[in-house]
Design a protein around this motif. Sequence first.
Motif, short mmCIF file in Angstrom:
data_model
loop_
_atom_site.label_atom_id
_atom_site.label_comp_id
_atom_site.label_asym_id
_atom_site.label_seq_id
_atom_site.Cartn_x
_atom_site.Cartn_y
_atom_site.Cartn_z
N PHE A 1 -28.03 -16.24 -92.02
CA PHE A 1 -27.91 -16.92 -90.73
C PHE A 1 -27.66 -15.88 -89.65
CE2 PHE A 1 -23.57 -16.55 -92.16
CZ PHE A 1 -22.83 -16.30 -91.01
N GLU A 2 -27.87 -16.30 -88.41
CA GLU A 2 -27.63 -15.43 -87.26
C GLU A 2 -26.53 -16.03 -86.39
OE1 GLU A 2 -28.95 -12.56 -86.75
OE2 GLU A 2 -30.62 -12.57 -88.21
N VAL A 3 -25.78 -15.14 -85.77
CA VAL A 3 -24.71 -15.55 -84.84
C VAL A 3 -25.18 -15.33 -83.41
CG1 VAL A 3 -22.40 -14.93 -84.01
CG2 VAL A 3 -22.82 -15.17 -86.46
N THR A 4 -24.94 -16.31 -82.55
CA THR A 4 -25.32 -16.18 -81.15
C THR A 4 -24.40 -15.20 -80.43
OG1 THR A 4 -25.91 -18.53 -81.21
CG2 THR A 4 -25.83 -17.47 -79.04
N THR A 5 -23.09 -15.35 -80.64
CA THR A 5 -22.11 -14.53 -79.93
C THR A 5 -20.92 -14.24 -80.82
OG1 THR A 5 -22.69 -15.59 -77.82
CG2 THR A 5 -20.61 -14.40 -77.88
N PHE A 6 -20.49 -12.97 -80.84
CA PHE A 6 -19.23 -12.58 -81.45
C PHE A 6 -18.19 -12.40 -80.34
CE2 PHE A 6 -22.09 -11.13 -84.86
CZ PHE A 6 -21.42 -11.59 -85.98
N ALA A 7 -16.98 -12.90 -80.56
CA ALA A 7 -15.93 -12.77 -79.55
C ALA A 7 -14.57 -12.95 -80.21
CB ALA A 7 -16.12 -13.83 -78.45
N ASP A 8 -13.53 -12.52 -79.50
CA ASP A 8 -12.16 -12.77 -79.96
C ASP A 8 -11.82 -14.22 -79.62
OD1 ASP A 8 -9.49 -12.94 -80.51
OD2 ASP A 8 -8.84 -11.61 -78.89
N ILE A 9 -11.84 -15.09 -80.60
CA ILE A 9 -11.51 -16.51 -80.39
C ILE A 9 -10.39 -16.94 -81.34
CG2 ILE A 9 -13.75 -17.19 -79.45
CD1 ILE A 9 -14.46 -18.21 -82.29
N ARG A 10 -9.60 -15.99 -81.80
CA ARG A 10 -8.55 -16.33 -82.77
C ARG A 10 -7.18 -16.33 -82.10
NH1 ARG A 10 -9.93 -11.10 -83.62
NH2 ARG A 10 -8.27 -9.53 -83.73
N THR A 11 -6.27 -17.08 -82.70
CA THR A 11 -4.88 -17.11 -82.26
C THR A 11 -4.15 -15.91 -82.85
OG1 THR A 11 -4.87 -19.52 -82.15
CG2 THR A 11 -2.73 -18.43 -82.32
N ALA A 12 -3.47 -15.15 -81.99
CA ALA A 12 -2.71 -13.99 -82.45
C ALA A 12 -1.52 -14.45 -83.28
CB ALA A 12 -2.24 -13.17 -81.26
N ASN A 13 -1.15 -13.64 -84.25
CA ASN A 13 0.00 -13.95 -85.12
C ASN A 13 1.13 -12.97 -84.86
OD1 ASN A 13 -1.25 -16.11 -86.60
ND2 ASN A 13 -2.42 -14.57 -87.72
N GLU A 14 2.36 -13.46 -84.97
CA GLU A 14 3.52 -12.60 -84.78
C GLU A 14 3.50 -11.48 -85.83
OE1 GLU A 14 8.19 -13.09 -83.61
OE2 GLU A 14 7.24 -14.67 -84.80
N GLY A 15 3.81 -10.27 -85.39
CA GLY A 15 3.83 -9.12 -86.28
C GLY A 15 2.55 -8.31 -86.27
#
Length: 564
Positions: A376-390
Motif C-alpha cells: 500500500f501507499e501512504v499519502t502523508t507521513f506526519a507526527d500525529i501521535r500523543t507524546a508520552n511522559e519520559g
Amino acid sequence: MRQSKLFMPTLKETPADAVAKSHQIMLRGGYIRQVTAGVYSYLPLAFRVLKKAENIIEEEMANIGVNEMQMPHLLPATLWEESGRLQKYGAEMFRLTDRHDRESLLGPTHEETFTEIIGKNMKSYKQMPIALYQIQTKFRDENRPRFGLLRGREFVMLDGYSFAATREQLDEQFDDQYKAYKKIFKRCGVTVRPVIADSGTMGGKNSTEFQAPAAIGEDVIATNESGTYSANLEMACSIDTFKPEKEEAKPLNKVSTPNVHTIEELADFLKVPTTKIVKSVLYIVDEKDPVLVLIRGDKEVNEVKLTHVLDCDSLRVAEDAELAKIAGVGKGGLGPVNASFAKEIIADETVKDLTNFIVGAETDAQYENTNLGRDFEVTTFADIRTANEGEPDPIDHEPLKFTTSIEVGHIFKLGTYYTETMGAKFLDQNGKTQPVIMGSYGIGVSRMLSAIVEQHQTENGVAWPKEVAPFAIHIVQMKMNDDAQTELATKLENDYQKYDVLYDDRKERAGVKFAEADLVGAPIRITVGKKASEGIVEVKRAGDDQSQDMTLDELQKFVETELG
C-alpha cells in the motif's frame, strides 16, 4: 474597612460538591456564591481581588499602548455566519431569537465584532499598527461546569486584538503582548509557563498558552528539566526511541484472529510485540471524507495534531455501522491494503521504517508481513501521535515531565483568518488592497482568581500575593472592651490608611477571628492583644506558622519592607 461592615458570609463546612481546593476556600471564605450551575456571584472579597487584577492588566496594557474599550454582550448571529464560526463553535454557544425572529448570541469571544469595527473604520496602512482590548463577561454553555471559577458558563475575561499592515508589525505586537502578559501574571502572583498550544476554534497557527501549574488543573503540559521545551499535551512532540530491526520483505500472509479485539490481545495471540502492529483508524473528516489513519501499535493518535495535518474543521472516528458501510469490515479488521475507500491515508512517522508488520485484513483476520510501497501507499507521513511522559523532548532530548495546570492566558497570531472572510481590508503604501493582519490575546481574569488560590493555598485558607490581596493589612483586635487595644488598633488603622486595611472590630471569640483571618489571607496580620498598653503587637505573614512581637517602630519598617 471595618469587618463589622464587611459582607463575608463564611461557611463552617465545605460543600460536598466542591472538589477543587480553590473552590472550597472561596466558598468557605465568602468570596463567591453559586447562582446556578457554572454561574457565580462575586461577593466583596472576590470583587476586590478581581478589580485589583483588572487594574494591573489596565496598567500593563497602557504601557504597551493598547486601547481599552467595551463591546456589547449581545451579538448578531450574522457576524458569526460571515466568519463561518456560527456552526463550528458548536453547542457551547448561547443562542437566542428576538421578537422579530432575528438570531443573536451571547458573546463567548469577540473576534468577529472587533474585525467588523476595524473593517469599517480603518482603510489605510497609515492607521496601523493598532491594538484594542476589553475586560468583559463572556458566556459559554459548558456541558459540565465544574471546579468553581475554573470552568464556568459565565466568566470574566480580557480579550484583546491587534491589527497590522505587515507581518513584522504583527510580530512586534505579539512580542509586546507576550512580555506584558508575563508581567501581569508575575504582579498577580501567578507562576506561569508559556507553552506551545493549539488555537482551536479561534483560528490561526501560531499560539502560546500561559499555563499555571496546579494540582486541580484540567490541562496537561509537557516540559523538560532545563525549561527549554514546554507544550500543551495536545501539541507536545517527542522523539521516538524505538529502532525497528531491518528485515528482508517477506510474503504477505493472511492469518485468522477470531475474537481478538484489542492491540494487546492481538500481540498476545500472534506472539509479537505491539511495535510490530500498525493500528488503522477510519476518521470522518468535516462530516464527509473518510480518511484512514495509521499508527504503530504502542502509540495513540493525537487528534489535535491530526486536525492540523488535515487542515479540517472537524473529525471523528467512524462508528461501527459507518465502518461496515464504507470499508466493508468490522472493528479490528480495518487495514490499508486495498483501501480504495479512503480519500487519503495519513501515517504517523513511527510507521515509516517498519517492515513485515501486521495490519487488519478483514473481520477476524490480519495480514502478516505487510510492507510499505509494496502492499500500500501512504499519502502523508506526519507526527500525529500523543507524546508520552519520559520520552525525549525534541529540543535537548531530555525526558518529558507532565504537569497538570490551569490555562490563564492564550495569545494567537491569527493572520488574515478573519479579515479575509469578513472583508477587513486596507490600502498599502503601493495603493494595493490587502487584508488586515490580526493577533488575538486573552486572559481568563476570573479563573485567574482560582489559579492564585490553588498556588497560594495554606493549611487553613489562602496567602494572597500583595498586589491582588483583598486587604493588604488585617488588624485583629482581641478584646473590644479593652480601651488600650481599641486605641492602638484605631491608631494603626489610621497610620496605614494608604494601604487597604481591614480592621476586625467585632465582638467575636479569638478562634473565630483567627479562622476568618486565615480565609481573608491578608499579606500582613496585626494582632492587637494583651501587650497593647506597651505598644507591642503580634505580626504574622499570611502562610507563616509563627507570629512575632513588634514595637510600633519595628512594625512600620516591616510594613514598608513587605508592602513597598
